[in-house]
Enzyme design. Structure first.
Site, PDB file in Angstrom:
ATOM      1  N   THR A   8       0.849  -1.192   0.000  1.00 53.92           N
ATOM      2  CA  THR A   8       0.000   0.000   0.000  1.00 53.92           C
ATOM      3  C   THR A   8       0.878   1.233   0.000  1.00 53.92           C
ATOM      4  O   THR A   8       2.048   1.182   0.391  1.00 53.92           O
ATOM      5  CB  THR A   8      -0.847   0.116   1.285  1.00 53.92           C
ATOM      6  OG1 THR A   8       0.039   0.221   2.406  1.00 53.92           O
ATOM      7  CG2 THR A   8      -1.792  -1.047   1.451  1.00 53.92           C
ATOM      8  N   ASP A   9       0.282   2.365  -0.366  1.00 52.26           N
ATOM      9  CA  ASP A   9       0.933   3.620  -0.029  1.00 52.26           C
ATOM     10  C   ASP A   9       0.743   3.805   1.486  1.00 52.26           C
ATOM     11  O   ASP A   9      -0.068   3.114   2.113  1.00 52.26           O
ATOM     12  CB  ASP A   9       0.349   4.787  -0.830  1.00 52.26           C
ATOM     13  CG  ASP A   9       1.297   6.001  -0.819  1.00 52.26           C
ATOM     14  OD1 ASP A   9       2.239   6.022   0.007  1.00 52.26           O
ATOM     15  OD2 ASP A   9       1.100   6.936  -1.624  1.00 52.26           O
ATOM     16  N   TRP A  10       1.487   4.744   2.043  1.00 53.57           N
ATOM     17  CA  TRP A  10       1.567   4.866   3.499  1.00 53.57           C
ATOM     18  C   TRP A  10       0.225   5.250   4.138  1.00 53.57           C
ATOM     19  O   TRP A  10      -0.302   6.308   3.872  1.00 53.57           O
ATOM     20  CB  TRP A  10       2.675   5.850   3.854  1.00 53.57           C
ATOM     21  CG  TRP A  10       4.028   5.211   4.037  1.00 53.57           C
ATOM     22  CD1 TRP A  10       4.901   5.465   5.074  1.00 53.57           C
ATOM     23  CD2 TRP A  10       4.677   4.225   3.220  1.00 53.57           C
ATOM     24  NE1 TRP A  10       6.031   4.686   4.934  1.00 53.57           N
ATOM     25  CE2 TRP A  10       5.932   3.921   3.820  1.00 53.57           C
ATOM     26  CE3 TRP A  10       4.332   3.535   2.062  1.00 53.57           C
ATOM     27  CZ2 TRP A  10       6.823   2.980   3.290  1.00 53.57           C
ATOM     28  CZ3 TRP A  10       5.221   2.595   1.525  1.00 53.57           C
ATOM     29  CH2 TRP A  10       6.437   2.336   2.134  1.00 53.57           C
TER      30      TRP A  10
END
Ligand code: BGC
Length: 724
Positions: A244-246
Site C-alpha cells: 500500500t501507499d503509506w
C-alpha cells in the site's frame, strides 16, 4: 532467489501470527514513538521472522534519489545521497540509456546504504499541470512514461536491489489524495493511466508495485481485486509484490483479499484511531473465517519470493560508502540532456566572455527538486550563481552581491522565514522579485552584455499547485522584473534570457515576447548550477524535449474537473475528458498550446530524410535518417506519431507510438533511425477488447507533436482484436 518449494516449505513452518506480521510493516520508523529504521530516514521496514532466517527489509524513497537522513545521532559520518534531476526532467531527455544509468547509480546507493527496495519510479500521468507531485512523475503520455520507467527499473535492479512502481493508479492530484474517488472510464484507464505501468511491468519486471491512496470508481485502489489481481497479475503477469501507499485504504482484510500483499507502513491506527492493529485484525479475520489462510499464504509467498533476493536476506555487508563522485557525473549528464530550450532569438549560446547580469533570487535559492517524499539530501546543491562562478563566466559581481545580501536580509524577516510543513518539508515564502530601481537597472544594463533572469517554483507532496499568480502565473513582481529588465536592457541593445527553474508548467504566453530566450532547466538536482552555466555558453547543446504540454492559459486545460467536487472540499473527481489528456486533447480539438508536447530547440538544426515504412507481421518498421545540418554537435529526439483512420471508436488526432534519441551528431553527420511500432500498440479499448480498426494509418515523424517532418502510410487490412 529461493525456489518455489523452498518458499512453500518456509511458509508451512510459519505461525499465523508470523504470517500476519510479514504482510504488515513495523510502523513508520522514527515517528509515533516507533524506533528509527536501521537506515535512519528510510520510509518503511518489514517485520523479521528470525526463527526462520527471514530478516527485516528496508524501503526508502524516492524518485530523485535515495531519501535517508544525511546525519545520525552520535555519528560523525554523513549519509548523503545524490540528488538527481526530477523525473519530469529525466523524461525530457527521452533517453532510455540516461534513465538506466540514473537507475544504476541510485541502485548502488540503495544497496550500499543498506536499503532493499527503492520507492520509485513514480509514474502517474500529468493529467493536470497543477498536480503538486507532477515533478515526481514523467509525462502526460503513457508510452514515454512507461519507457522511461522501464529503463530506470532495469538500472536500479541491475544492482541487486528492487524498484517499486507507484502510485497504482490514477493518483493524479494531491488534494484529498487519501480519500478522493477518481471516476474514470475503463477506456481512459487502460489507454492512458494504466498503460505506462503495463509497459514497465512487462519490460522490466519490477520487484514491487505501490497501490495508490485514492479510490478508483468507488473502491480504494489498495482494495481493488480487479486492479491488483485481474489486471496487474493475471493480464500483465506481474510477479512481484504489492504494497500500500503509506496509511492507505480502510480495510486490511479487503487489502489482503484484493492482492495487496503488504500493508505499509503498518500500525495505521497510530494515525487513524478508528483503525485496529492490522496484524491483530488479520489474525482475527483468519480465525473467524473472514479471510482464508490460503489468501494470506499467497500474499506471504509473493513477498518472500521477492525479499529472498534482497541484500538483507543475503546478509549483504553494505559499505555506507556509495560512489557519490561518479554519481554526481551521472546526475550532471542526465540534467545536461534534459534541459529544454523553449525560445532562442539569436541570443544563445552566449559568448564566453560576455558580461552577464544575473537577476532573480532563484540564482541563490536554486530549487534542486520538490518537497515531500520526492526530496533528497545531497552533499551540496550548486546554485545557478555558484555554477556560473565556478565555470568562470563573467557574472556581474556587484549585482550578485546585491542579491546575496537581499536574500539573507529578507529571510531574517518573520514573514519570509523558512518554515516547516506537515511533512517537515521546508515552506519557503516567495521573496518579492522587483526591488531594483530603474536607475540601478540602467547601470547594470550599461556595464553588461546580457541579462539572465531566473524564475523558480517549488511544489511537493500533500498540496496541489494553484492556478494563481505566484504559481501557475508569474506574480506581479516577477512580471515587473521581467518587463523592466527587458525594457531597460533592450534600450541598451542587450538581450535577455529567462531561465525557468521549475517542476511543472507555468504560464509563458503573456510574457515570452518580452525576452529573447527561454531556457527550461527544470529542477536539475544537485548539479543544477553547473548545468545552467554550461548550457548558457554552449558547452551543453540542449537536446531535451517537453514531456508535457505548456498550455497558453490554465483555462485551456482539458481536465477542468481538477481537483474535484464539491469545490471547497473535493470528494470525487470525474475524468470527463476521458482519453483526451495532454496533446491528445490539444491536437484533436484544435487548441493552440504555448509549447507543445515534444517541443524543444537546439543550437544546431536537424533534417529528417528518407522515410521508409515496412509492414511486418506484428509490427510496422519505420526507418528514416536524421542529419545535423547546423554548425554545432547535437542530439535530436525524433518522435513517431500515428494517426488512425476514422472508424467506430473515437480516436485522438494522433498518438505517440515510438521515439528515438540520436547519439551526438557532428555537423554534417547522419544517423539512420529505426523505430518499430507494435500493431497491438495501435489498439483502442472498446469496453471489452483491444481493437485495431482496419484502414489506412498515417505515420508522422517529427521533431515535436506539431513539427512533423515526414509522413507515410500503411494499411491494416483486417480488424485486429485482442483480449485484455
Ligand atoms: C507517498 C509515497 C512514499 C511514501 C513513503 C507517501 O506519503 O505518497 O510516494 O513512497 O509516503 O514515504
Amino acid at each position: 532467489m529461493l525456489k518455489p518449494e523452498e518458499i512453500d516449505e518456509i511458509v508451512s513452518r510459519m505461525s499465523l501470527e508470523e504470517k500476519a506480521k510479514l504482510v504488515v510493516g513495523v510502523g513508520m520508523p522514527g515517528f509515533f514513538g516507533n524506533p528509527q529504521s536501521r537506515v535512519p530516514g528510510a520510509a518503511g521496514e518489514t517485520h523479521p521472522v528470525e526463527r526462520l532466517g527471514i530478516p527485516s527489509a528496508v524501503f526508502a524513497d524516492g524518485p530523485a534519489g535515495v531519501r535517508i537522513n544525511p546525519r545520525r545521532e552520535g555519528d560523525e559520518r554523513t549519509y548523503h545521497a545524490t540528488a538527481f534531476p526530477v523525473e519530469t526532467m529525466l523524461a525530457s531527455t527521452w533517453n532510455r540509456d540516461v534513465l538506466e544509468a540514473v537507475g544504476r547509480a541510485m541502485g548502488e546507493e540503495v544497496r550500499e546504504y543498506g536499503v532493499d527496495i527503492l520507492l520509485a519510479p513514480a509514474m502517474n500521468i500529468h493529467r493536470n499541470p497543477l498536480c503538486g507531485r507532477n515533478f515526481e512523475y514523467y509525462s502526460e503520455d503513457p508510452l514515454l512514461t512507461g519507457e522511461m520507467a522501464a529503463a530506470f527499473v532495469k538500472g536500479v535492479q541491475s544492482q541487486g536491489v528492487g524498484a517499486c512502481l507507484k502510485h497504482f493508479v490514477a493518483n493524479n492530484q494531491e488534494t484529498n489524495r487519501m480519500f478522493i474517488d477518481t471516476v474514470v472510464s475503463e477506456r481512459a484507464l487502460r489507454e492512458i493511466y494504466l498503460r505506462g505501468f503495463e509497459i514497465a511491468v512487462k519490460k522490466s519486471k519490477p520487484w514491487a508495485v505501490m497501490s495508490a491512496y485514492n479510490k478508483l470508481n468507488g473502491e480504494y485502489c489498495s482494495q481493488s481485486r480487479w486492479l491488483l489481481t485481474e489486471v496487474l497479475r493475471r493480464e500483465w503477469g506481474f510477479e512481484g509484490f504489492v504494497m500500500t501507499d503509506w496509511f492507505a485504504g480502510d480495510d486490511p482484510v479487503e487489502q489482503m483479499k484484493a492482492g495487496n500483499d503488504m500493508i505499509m507502513p503498518g500500525k495505521t491506527y497510530q494515525v487513524k484511531p478508528e483503525r485496529k492493529d492490522e496484524v491483530e485484525e488479520i489474525v482475527n479475520a483468519v480465525k473467524e473465517g473472514r479471510l482464508s489462510e490460503e489468501v494470506l499464504d499467497r500474499n506471504v509467498k509473493n513477498i518472500l519470493r521477492v525479499l529472498s533476493d534482497s541484500p538483507s536476506f543475503k546478509r549483504y555487508r553494505y559499505s555506507n560508502k556509495p560512489d557519490l563522485e561518479s554519481h554526481a557525473k551521472v546526475a550532471y549528464e542526465a540534467g545536461a540532456e534534459g534541459v529544454v530550450l523553449l525560445k532562442n532569438d539569436g541570443v544563445l549560446p552566449l559568448n564566453r566572455d560576455m558580461r552577464i547580469a544575473l537577476f532573480g533570487t532563484g540564482q541563490i535559492e536554486t530549487v534542486k527538486g520538490g518537497t515531500g517524499s520526492g526530496d533528497t539530501h545531497p552533499r551540496y546543491v550548486v546554485s545557478i550563481l555558484e555554477g556560473m562562478r565556478e565555470r568562470n563566466l563573467r557574472v556581474d559581481e556587484e549585482l550578485a552581491e546585491t542579491y546575496t545580501k537581499y536574500v539573507s536580509e529578507m529571510r531574517k524577516r518573520d514573514e519570509y522565514r523558512v518554515r516547516r510543513g506537515i511533512f517537515g518539508e521546508p515552506l519557503t515564502p516567495r521573496l518579492p522579485q522587483d526591488f531594483l530601481s530603474e536607475g540601478e537597472l540602467e547601470r547594470f544594463a550599461e556595464k553588461n552584455d546580457v541579462a539572465v533572469v531566473v524564475l523558480s517554483r517549488v511544489s511537493g507532496e500533500g498540496y496541489d499547485r494553484r492556478p494563481e499568480k505566484g504559481d501557475f502565473y508569474l506574480s506581479d513582481d516577477e512580471k515587473a522584473l521581467v518587463e523592466k529588465v527587458s525594457r531597460v536592457f533592450h534600450r541598451f541593445g542587450r538581450k535577455v534570457v529567462a531561465v525557468l527553474n521549475i517542476g511543472g508548467p507555468v504560464e509563458v504566453a503573456s510574457w515570452r515576447d518580452l525576452v529573447d530566450g527561454i531556457l527550461l532547466v527544470w529542477q536539475a538536482g544537485q548539479e543544477t548550477g553547473r548545468i545552467v552555466a554550461d548550457v548558457l555558453v554552449g558547452d551543453i547543446n540542449p537536446s531535451g524535449k517537453l514531456p508535457t504540454t505548456f498550455p497558453v492559459d490554465y483555462s485551456d486545460v482539458p481536465s477542468w474537473s481538477f481537483p474535484g467536487e464539491p469545490k471547497d472540499s473535493p470528494q470525487r473527481v470525474v475524468y470527463e475528458e476521458g482519453i483526451y489528456v495532454g496533446y491528445r486533447y490539444y491536437d484533436t480539438f484544435g487548441v493552440e498550446p504555448a509549447y507543445e508536447f515534444g517541443f524543444g530547440l537546439s543550437y544546431t538544426s536537424f533534417e529528417y530524410r528518407n522515410l521508409k515504412i515496412e509492414k511486418l507481421d506484428h509490427a510496422v518498421r519505420v526507418c528514416f535518417e536524421i542529419a545535423n545540418t547546423g554548425d554545432l554537435p547535437g542530439k535530436e529526439v525524433a518522435q513517431v506519431y500515428v494517426r488512425a483512420p476514422k472508424g467506430k471508436l473515437d480516436k485522438p488526432f494522433q498518438e505517440l507510438k515510438g521515439f528515438h534519441k540520436t547519439r551526438l551528431l557532428n555537423p554534417g553527420e547522419t544517423e539512420e533511425v529505426e523505430v518499430e511500432v507494435d500493431l497491438r500498440s495501435l489498439a483502442s479499448f472498446d469496453g471489452e477488447m483491444w481493437v485495431v480498426e482496419k484502414g489506412e494509418y498515417e505515420v508522422r515523424v517529427g521533431a515535436s507533436s506539431r513539427d512533423i517532418r515526414l509522413t507515410g502510410r500503411f494499411t491494416v487490412e483486417e480488424e485486429l482484436r485482442y483480449n485484455p
